[in-house]
Scaffold this motif. Sequence first.
Motif, PDB file in Angstrom:
ATOM      1  N   LYS A 567       0.876  -1.170   0.000  1.00 34.74           N
ATOM      2  CA  LYS A 567       0.000   0.000   0.000  1.00 34.74           C
ATOM      3  C   LYS A 567       0.906   1.211   0.000  1.00 34.74           C
ATOM      4  O   LYS A 567       1.530   1.531   1.003  1.00 34.74           O
ATOM      5  CB  LYS A 567      -0.929   0.013   1.224  1.00 34.74           C
ATOM      6  CG  LYS A 567      -2.182  -0.806   1.049  1.00 34.74           C
ATOM      7  CD  LYS A 567      -3.047  -0.236  -0.062  1.00 34.74           C
ATOM      8  CE  LYS A 567      -4.238  -1.114  -0.357  1.00 34.74           C
ATOM      9  NZ  LYS A 567      -4.965  -0.660  -1.542  1.00 34.74           N
ATOM     10  N   GLY A 568       0.994   1.879  -1.125  1.00 38.21           N
ATOM     11  CA  GLY A 568       1.878   3.018  -1.279  1.00 38.21           C
ATOM     12  C   GLY A 568       2.893   2.778  -2.372  1.00 38.21           C
ATOM     13  O   GLY A 568       3.707   1.851  -2.273  1.00 38.21           O
ATOM     14  N   THR A 569       2.839   3.595  -3.426  1.00 41.16           N
ATOM     15  CA  THR A 569       3.719   3.420  -4.577  1.00 41.16           C
ATOM     16  C   THR A 569       4.181   4.785  -5.079  1.00 41.16           C
ATOM     17  O   THR A 569       3.379   5.716  -5.181  1.00 41.16           O
ATOM     18  CB  THR A 569       3.001   2.689  -5.723  1.00 41.16           C
ATOM     19  OG1 THR A 569       2.550   1.415  -5.259  1.00 41.16           O
ATOM     20  CG2 THR A 569       3.923   2.486  -6.910  1.00 41.16           C
ATOM     21  N   VAL A 570       5.462   4.906  -5.379  1.00 39.52           N
ATOM     22  CA  VAL A 570       6.006   6.088  -6.031  1.00 39.52           C
ATOM     23  C   VAL A 570       6.806   5.623  -7.229  1.00 39.52           C
ATOM     24  O   VAL A 570       7.702   4.781  -7.091  1.00 39.52           O
ATOM     25  CB  VAL A 570       6.906   6.915  -5.081  1.00 39.52           C
ATOM     26  CG1 VAL A 570       7.632   8.007  -5.855  1.00 39.52           C
ATOM     27  CG2 VAL A 570       6.088   7.515  -3.960  1.00 39.52           C
ATOM     28  N   ARG A 571       6.463   6.136  -8.418  1.00 40.17           N
ATOM     29  CA  ARG A 571       7.177   5.737  -9.623  1.00 40.17           C
ATOM     30  C   ARG A 571       8.558   6.383  -9.653  1.00 40.17           C
ATOM     31  O   ARG A 571       8.730   7.539  -9.275  1.00 40.17           O
ATOM     32  CB  ARG A 571       6.381   6.126 -10.870  1.00 40.17           C
ATOM     33  CG  ARG A 571       7.011   5.614 -12.180  1.00 40.17           C
ATOM     34  CD  ARG A 571       5.993   5.589 -13.296  1.00 40.17           C
ATOM     35  NE  ARG A 571       4.994   4.555 -13.065  1.00 40.17           N
ATOM     36  CZ  ARG A 571       5.157   3.268 -13.340  1.00 40.17           C
ATOM     37  NH1 ARG A 571       6.308   2.838 -13.843  1.00 40.17           N
ATOM     38  NH2 ARG A 571       4.203   2.416 -13.109  1.00 40.17           N
ATOM     39  N   LYS A 572       9.541   5.601 -10.088  1.00 40.16           N
ATOM     40  CA  LYS A 572      10.899   6.123 -10.190  1.00 40.16           C
ATOM     41  C   LYS A 572      10.975   7.233 -11.251  1.00 40.16           C
ATOM     42  O   LYS A 572      10.327   7.153 -12.297  1.00 40.16           O
ATOM     43  CB  LYS A 572      11.873   4.998 -10.554  1.00 40.16           C
ATOM     44  CG  LYS A 572      12.163   4.043  -9.400  1.00 40.16           C
ATOM     45  CD  LYS A 572      13.198   3.012  -9.807  1.00 40.16           C
ATOM     46  CE  LYS A 572      13.608   2.144  -8.631  1.00 40.16           C
ATOM     47  NZ  LYS A 572      14.597   1.110  -9.030  1.00 40.16           N
ATOM     48  N   ALA A 573      11.748   8.222 -10.947  1.00 40.94           N
ATOM     49  CA  ALA A 573      11.947   9.349 -11.858  1.00 40.94           C
ATOM     50  C   ALA A 573      13.196  10.087 -11.401  1.00 40.94           C
ATOM     51  O   ALA A 573      13.673   9.877 -10.279  1.00 40.94           O
ATOM     52  CB  ALA A 573      10.727  10.278 -11.840  1.00 40.94           C
ATOM     53  N   PRO A 574      13.747  10.940 -12.259  1.00 41.51           N
ATOM     54  CA  PRO A 574      14.914  11.722 -11.830  1.00 41.51           C
ATOM     55  C   PRO A 574      14.618  12.482 -10.534  1.00 41.51           C
ATOM     56  O   PRO A 574      13.586  13.149 -10.412  1.00 41.51           O
ATOM     57  CB  PRO A 574      15.136  12.685 -13.007  1.00 41.51           C
ATOM     58  CG  PRO A 574      14.572  11.957 -14.193  1.00 41.51           C
ATOM     59  CD  PRO A 574      13.396  11.204 -13.671  1.00 41.51           C
ATOM     60  N   GLY A 575      15.510  12.335  -9.583  1.00 41.25           N
ATOM     61  CA  GLY A 575      15.337  13.035  -8.321  1.00 41.25           C
ATOM     62  C   GLY A 575      14.593  12.250  -7.257  1.00 41.25           C
ATOM     63  O   GLY A 575      14.590  12.627  -6.080  1.00 41.25           O
ATOM     64  N   ILE A 576      13.948  11.123  -7.647  1.00 39.24           N
ATOM     65  CA  ILE A 576      13.217  10.305  -6.667  1.00 39.24           C
ATOM     66  C   ILE A 576      14.190   9.278  -6.104  1.00 39.24           C
ATOM     67  O   ILE A 576      14.267   8.134  -6.556  1.00 39.24           O
ATOM     68  CB  ILE A 576      11.985   9.623  -7.292  1.00 39.24           C
ATOM     69  CG1 ILE A 576      11.081  10.652  -7.947  1.00 39.24           C
ATOM     70  CG2 ILE A 576      11.216   8.849  -6.221  1.00 39.24           C
ATOM     71  CD1 ILE A 576      10.495  11.668  -6.988  1.00 39.24           C
ATOM     72  N   THR A 577      14.988   9.727  -5.147  1.00 39.71           N
ATOM     73  CA  THR A 577      15.933   8.839  -4.488  1.00 39.71           C
ATOM     74  C   THR A 577      15.207   8.033  -3.410  1.00 39.71           C
ATOM     75  O   THR A 577      14.025   8.252  -3.136  1.00 39.71           O
ATOM     76  CB  THR A 577      17.051   9.662  -3.833  1.00 39.71           C
ATOM     77  OG1 THR A 577      16.454  10.509  -2.833  1.00 39.71           O
ATOM     78  CG2 THR A 577      17.774  10.515  -4.863  1.00 39.71           C
ATOM     79  N   ARG A 578      15.931   7.109  -2.786  1.00 41.34           N
ATOM     80  CA  ARG A 578      15.322   6.347  -1.686  1.00 41.34           C
ATOM     81  C   ARG A 578      14.861   7.297  -0.578  1.00 41.34           C
ATOM     82  O   ARG A 578      13.795   7.127  -0.012  1.00 41.34           O
ATOM     83  CB  ARG A 578      16.314   5.321  -1.134  1.00 41.34           C
ATOM     84  CG  ARG A 578      15.825   4.655   0.155  1.00 41.34           C
ATOM     85  CD  ARG A 578      16.740   3.561   0.631  1.00 41.34           C
ATOM     86  NE  ARG A 578      16.586   2.359  -0.177  1.00 41.34           N
ATOM     87  CZ  ARG A 578      15.634   1.452  -0.007  1.00 41.34           C
ATOM     88  NH1 ARG A 578      14.710   1.633   0.939  1.00 41.34           N
ATOM     89  NH2 ARG A 578      15.582   0.378  -0.766  1.00 41.34           N
ATOM     90  N   ALA A 579      15.671   8.282  -0.258  1.00 40.47           N
ATOM     91  CA  ALA A 579      15.302   9.212   0.814  1.00 40.47           C
ATOM     92  C   ALA A 579      14.015   9.951   0.474  1.00 40.47           C
ATOM     93  O   ALA A 579      13.139  10.135   1.331  1.00 40.47           O
ATOM     94  CB  ALA A 579      16.443  10.205   1.056  1.00 40.47           C
ATOM     95  N   VAL A 580      13.891  10.359  -0.781  1.00 42.56           N
ATOM     96  CA  VAL A 580      12.666  11.055  -1.199  1.00 42.56           C
ATOM     97  C   VAL A 580      11.479  10.099  -1.142  1.00 42.56           C
ATOM     98  O   VAL A 580      10.387  10.462  -0.671  1.00 42.56           O
ATOM     99  CB  VAL A 580      12.838  11.631  -2.621  1.00 42.56           C
ATOM    100  CG1 VAL A 580      11.506  12.183  -3.144  1.00 42.56           C
ATOM    101  CG2 VAL A 580      13.896  12.720  -2.629  1.00 42.56           C
ATOM    102  N   ALA A 581      11.676   8.869  -1.631  1.00 39.18           N
ATOM    103  CA  ALA A 581      10.590   7.887  -1.612  1.00 39.18           C
ATOM    104  C   ALA A 581      10.149   7.581  -0.180  1.00 39.18           C
ATOM    105  O   ALA A 581       8.947   7.452   0.087  1.00 39.18           O
ATOM    106  CB  ALA A 581      11.036   6.601  -2.316  1.00 39.18           C
ATOM    107  N   GLU A 582      11.104   7.478   0.736  1.00 40.27           N
ATOM    108  CA  GLU A 582      10.744   7.201   2.125  1.00 40.27           C
ATOM    109  C   GLU A 582       9.956   8.349   2.737  1.00 40.27           C
ATOM    110  O   GLU A 582       9.021   8.140   3.514  1.00 40.27           O
ATOM    111  CB  GLU A 582      12.006   6.909   2.942  1.00 40.27           C
ATOM    112  CG  GLU A 582      12.594   5.542   2.615  1.00 40.27           C
ATOM    113  CD  GLU A 582      13.858   5.242   3.394  1.00 40.27           C
ATOM    114  OE1 GLU A 582      14.432   6.186   3.979  1.00 40.27           O
ATOM    115  OE2 GLU A 582      14.272   4.060   3.406  1.00 40.27           O
TER     116      GLU A 582
END
Length: 801
Positions: A567-582
């Motif tokens: 439950k919870g999804t963020v598509r990878k893209a420039p600038g979407i690092t692990r820290a940003v995703a978390e």
Amino acid sequence: MGSAPPDRSYKMQIMRPANALQHLYSYDSFTFNLAALCKRAIPECRVHIIKNDALPSHVLLPFLKYFDAVVVGPGPGSPETPTDVGVVKDIWHVEESLLTPVFGVCLGLQSLAVEHGARIQRLNVVKHGQVSEVLHDGADLFHGVGEVHAVRYHSLHVELPAGTDHLEPLAWADDGEENGRVLMALKHAYKPFWSVQYHPESVCTTSGGTSVLRNFWRLATDWSPAHGRTTLPWTPAVEAAVGPCWPSVRAEATTKFDPQHTSTSVATRTLRLPTLDATQICELLGVEDESGDFVLLDSAAAPGRFTIIGCLTGTSARITYFVGDSFVRLRQGRDVALVELGSLDIWAWLTSYMRRKRAHGGTPDVPFWGGLVGYLSYELGVHTLTPTPPRSGSPHPDVNLVFVERSIVIDSHTKTVYVQSILSGDEDWVEDMTARLQSLASSPNPSVQRTTPAQVSSPGLDPVVSLPDRSEYISKIVAAKEWLSSGDSYELCVTAPTRVRARKAPSAVARGTSSSWELYKTLRSRNPAPHSAYIRLHPSTLLSSSPERFLSYSRAPDSLCQLRPIKGTVRKAPGITRAVAEELLAGSKKEVAENLMIVDLIRHDLHSVVGDDVHVRQFCSVEEYETVWQLVSVIEGRPAPSVKDKTHSDLGWEVLRASLPPGSMTGAPKKRSVEILRDLEGGERGIYSGVLGYADVGGGGDWAVIIRSCFKHEERPPTRDALRSHQQETARSLGPSNDVPNGDGAASKTSQALAPDSLFDEWTLGAGGAITALSDPEAEWDEMITKVESVLRAFKDIGSK
């Protein structure tokens, strides 16, 4: 209170269960979590779970004398609605001789309060999957309990009228400007009734769980002797009426294991073929012949590991079943038998079938030696949860499985290929297939096995996509939020189908090969996933790029069940690092609340079968996938010894039965949510949001949620040879100059002459999202379209191939 002597009026000595608890179940999705909490808090207690409408009050209430205490669990709806609470409302008004200590949770607290003059109101801001500090004075239920942070699942709350002298508040939550001060616990002034509004059994409740239950038990056991209450000795008649203690195994699932059955030996050859790809092996096995059945469970991306390819024969057993039927269709070759279920349901029938197919001696690290492969529909789970009328006119079976006796398994971690057979005396096939794979791997360019025909472009023939109506979908989200506010659900996964009329791949049409296979390869390339699959079991073809494992269970004797809800999804893209995703996922109040609700629901489902040994091994961790970041939790459970003994370790089908439909695709409480969604969505989901996977002859299994997928219905098409013959006859009738595609990209007359339906496929794909009180309808629409597009891109690519 468990010291009563045995009742000697029976031929066998019957000991009254020590610390017997009656648990009234109001069709919520957390009851078995509460039962497990009782087992932890009260040593040696036995819990009997009784549905609130299973027995009328005049039958149930006299049985209170046989129990030490009653737990009134949570549930959907309102305490003011008789059908929502059933016999619960009568528990509070029993005559003095039946008075029994009661602990209420959520709906239990609300029912206690309403039956003694309190008012029920809606919260201004609902609290579903939210953690709040519970303020208390350290007395009564909270004696010796320190700081409490507890999970709340409620949109209704209790207001005590001024001057109430028989209900005493014990705890509150301070919601500030949102809701003000909200009652979190109360007791009756002179009856042995205590209750809490929050959920002590939630995985994220701290301090106010086990300790509060222990305090209740202390208060209850002090009250009973002080008021002359004794618990009557247990009798078989009582157990016959109220049911066995939890955990228990359904009688249908305990079909006798035949000790005379001879287990089959698995023949295996192990190969190191690091250059070999799953798609090459499938094409070697004839996947491109659309007329034949084919199954591929494809770990096309991390964290997937094992890819399973079924090497089907003309006599591979096919099992199909439609909800509502009293029989199973069993086909082998041209022979079709209608096998009556008799006293069994489909789950017990499948258990019995697989017990007769047991095998041994395969490579232990390989999870699949042979067995059933295919899908189970969403409607099958719905029918098990809340029986529905027989389906009419559905083209897709609800159970569609094939028994795989020969298989090829690829371990992507070690680059090892396993050739396996569970057919007796099948060593020649194993050796022959081994040689064919070695030859394929040693080819100069094994990825090119044929000459690609001239490309056929198709101007003006882009896929025709029928998306859900935007305003209608948004209105459903608004309606769903009203159901959340009314207390009927905490979360609703609202979905809608998209229809696609897509031109078959021109290259496949020209060759007379499988267009759905070309589409799958495109989808696999575009959106590789750990639970990809190509399942062609006529009349259904299912293509999957699912990221979500639903349930896996390992072989006995040390069986382990694991569920991994996303439950919870963020598509990878420039600038979407692990820290940003978390930050976007684990740092989001909405995303964590969604995940928490499903985790608690899944714990309940698993507890209901295996017993109290269920643990959350990972909560709301961000995992990296090929194209996305996902918020994933991991729940594991091991069966209690009593469950193992009665099921002979065949737990897989029972856990599936208890867990379907997937909670991540319904919401919680599951039963009420499914009923709401059936009306909201206005149609059946069919294959979408069911599960696909396998049940292994060694006793294991692995199933994934059918999302990011598409499926079609097609009666068995003509064979490749028949199609080519038709093309040749058409070409001759048009003249030799029309037999090849034009250089300017116009479609050939041969292709134009084919029947229109032979050039197009009709596909269905579903998508949706979990709606909570924090959901924004416009954003939910955008999220649903994003999920649709992850599959649609493959259709847009396929027309140019």
